[in-house]
Motif scaffolding. Structure first.
Motif, short mmCIF file in Angstrom:
data_model
loop_
_atom_site.label_atom_id
_atom_site.label_comp_id
_atom_site.label_asym_id
_atom_site.label_seq_id
_atom_site.Cartn_x
_atom_site.Cartn_y
_atom_site.Cartn_z
N ALA A 7 0.82 -1.21 0.00
CA ALA A 7 0.00 0.00 0.00
C ALA A 7 0.86 1.27 0.00
O ALA A 7 0.37 2.36 -0.24
CB ALA A 7 -0.93 0.01 1.21
N SER A 8 2.15 1.09 0.25
CA SER A 8 3.04 2.25 0.26
C SER A 8 3.65 2.44 -1.14
O SER A 8 4.05 1.45 -1.77
CB SER A 8 4.13 2.03 1.30
OG SER A 8 5.36 2.54 0.84
N VAL A 71 -12.99 1.25 -11.45
CA VAL A 71 -11.74 1.00 -10.70
C VAL A 71 -11.16 2.33 -10.22
O VAL A 71 -10.72 2.45 -9.07
CB VAL A 71 -10.72 0.23 -11.58
CG1 VAL A 71 -9.43 -0.01 -10.82
CG2 VAL A 71 -11.30 -1.11 -12.02
N LEU A 72 -11.20 3.34 -11.10
CA LEU A 72 -10.70 4.68 -10.75
C LEU A 72 -11.47 5.22 -9.53
O LEU A 72 -10.88 5.70 -8.56
CB LEU A 72 -10.87 5.60 -11.96
CG LEU A 72 -10.38 7.05 -11.91
CD1 LEU A 72 -10.12 7.53 -13.35
CD2 LEU A 72 -11.35 7.99 -11.26
N ALA A 77 -12.12 6.61 -3.89
CA ALA A 77 -12.89 6.52 -2.64
C ALA A 77 -12.02 5.98 -1.51
O ALA A 77 -12.09 6.46 -0.38
CB ALA A 77 -14.10 5.60 -2.85
N LEU A 78 -11.17 5.01 -1.85
CA LEU A 78 -10.25 4.44 -0.86
C LEU A 78 -9.30 5.51 -0.33
O LEU A 78 -9.04 5.60 0.88
CB LEU A 78 -9.45 3.31 -1.54
CG LEU A 78 -9.07 2.11 -0.70
CD1 LEU A 78 -10.31 1.37 -0.24
CD2 LEU A 78 -8.19 1.17 -1.52
N GLY A 79 -8.80 6.33 -1.25
CA GLY A 79 -7.89 7.43 -0.87
C GLY A 79 -8.59 8.45 0.01
O GLY A 79 -8.02 8.96 0.98
N LEU A 80 -9.85 8.73 -0.33
CA LEU A 80 -10.62 9.71 0.43
C LEU A 80 -10.92 9.20 1.85
O LEU A 80 -10.87 9.94 2.82
CB LEU A 80 -11.94 9.97 -0.32
CG LEU A 80 -12.62 11.32 -0.10
CD1 LEU A 80 -11.71 12.46 -0.51
CD2 LEU A 80 -13.92 11.38 -0.90
N LEU A 86 -1.05 6.11 -2.20
CA LEU A 86 -1.02 5.30 -3.43
C LEU A 86 -2.39 5.29 -4.15
O LEU A 86 -2.44 5.25 -5.37
CB LEU A 86 -0.57 3.87 -3.11
CG LEU A 86 -0.36 2.96 -4.32
CD1 LEU A 86 0.77 3.47 -5.23
CD2 LEU A 86 -0.05 1.54 -3.89
N SER A 87 -3.47 5.35 -3.36
CA SER A 87 -4.81 5.28 -3.96
C SER A 87 -5.05 6.43 -4.93
O SER A 87 -5.54 6.21 -6.06
CB SER A 87 -5.88 5.33 -2.86
OG SER A 87 -5.62 4.36 -1.90
N GLY A 88 -4.71 7.65 -4.51
CA GLY A 88 -4.87 8.82 -5.39
C GLY A 88 -4.01 8.70 -6.62
O GLY A 88 -4.42 9.08 -7.74
#
Lengths: 231, 36
Positions: A7-8, A71-72, A77-80, A86-88
């Protein structure tokens, strides 16, 4: 295996570098097989003649345009929610490829529409909602580019991406909800495929090729983004 | 294959190929620029 290890950005960077070439090779092999079956094995369509062969790029591109958006939005949403860097970056890396497949779906669709419908374009629910998808991708990229701070850009882009998800079921069900010039789904989970098996095979091979291509370029692009942001 | 159909198929596949190749070229350019 601890998936959170990747995740990093620093740990994901070498993994993405190792995986991207393999997805690129898979895309090339699948595309070669898909084009071989599509042009040399699949029969001519009884109603449309040869021009139906545009389906082998049009439908996979349209599928990918919607799938990549989902997927985007998932990464955004995960980043938010979890503030993972990494999500963004993943969401940003996917947007240009998603926009490209939306553009390909629209152009190949209009080139197929001219000989079969007699027109390149109609303001029909399916075509218009797909055009809105292209504007959502372009809006997402423009919004991110307009904000200097990457974390704030990710946040703003994520909000737009999540709101835009509402357009995906509209595209999918547009041919059911409204009277449309566009044909119904070529492949359905409940009704199966409405086409000859060889045509279906060619289309599925091309869809897999486009999918592998998307992964290869997105992984390469996310490496560039990691280098730009973390340098 | 009728001439009219060939025209539309060639344009559809041509535009797709050019679009994908351009994406790869721009991506490799970005990769080279960020490495330096």
């Amino acid at each position: 295996m601890n998936w959170f290890w990747y995740a990093s950005p620093q740990t994901f960077y070498p993994l993405a570098g190792r995986m991207a070439p393999w997805f690129g090779i898979a895309a090339a092999i699948l595309a070669a097989a898909g084009l071989y079956v599509g042009f040399l094995v699949a029969p001519t369509d009884a109603q449309q003649g040869e021009v139906y062969r545009i389906i082998f790029i049009h439908v996979p591109a349209a599928w990918l345009s919607m799938f990549i958006y989902l997927v985007l939005a998932f990464w955004a949403a995960l980043g938010l929610a979890f503030h993972t860097r990494l999500s963004g970056m993943m969401a940003s890396a996917l947007a240009p490829t998603g926009a490209l497949f939306t553009f390909i779906a629209l152009v190949t669709g209009s080139l197929w529409g001219r000989p079969t419908w007699g027109t390149y374009w109609v303001w029909d629910a399916r075509l218009t909602s797909e055009l809105v998808l292209l504007f959502l991708y372009l809006g997402f990229m423009a919004l991110q580019a307009a904000i200097d701070d990457p974390r704030r850009a990710d946040k703003a882009g994520a909000l737009l991406a999540i709101v835009g998800v509402v357009n995906i079921p509209i595209i999918h069900y547009s041919v059911v909800w409204w009277n449309s010039l566009h044909q119904g789904a070529s492949v359905s989970v409940t009704r199966g495929a409405s086409m000859a098996p060889l045509m279906l095979w060619a289309m599925l091979l091309m869809a897999l090729a486009f999918w592998m291509y998307s992964i290869a370029v997105s992984l390469t692009r996310v490496r560039c983004i990691i280098r730009e942001r973390e340098a | 294959m009728s001439e009219q159909h060939t025209f539309f198929i060639a344009w559809a596949y041509g535009v797709t190929a050019v679009a994908l190749v351009l994406e790869v070229i721009f991506l490799l350019k970005r990769k080279r620029e960020t490495k330096t």
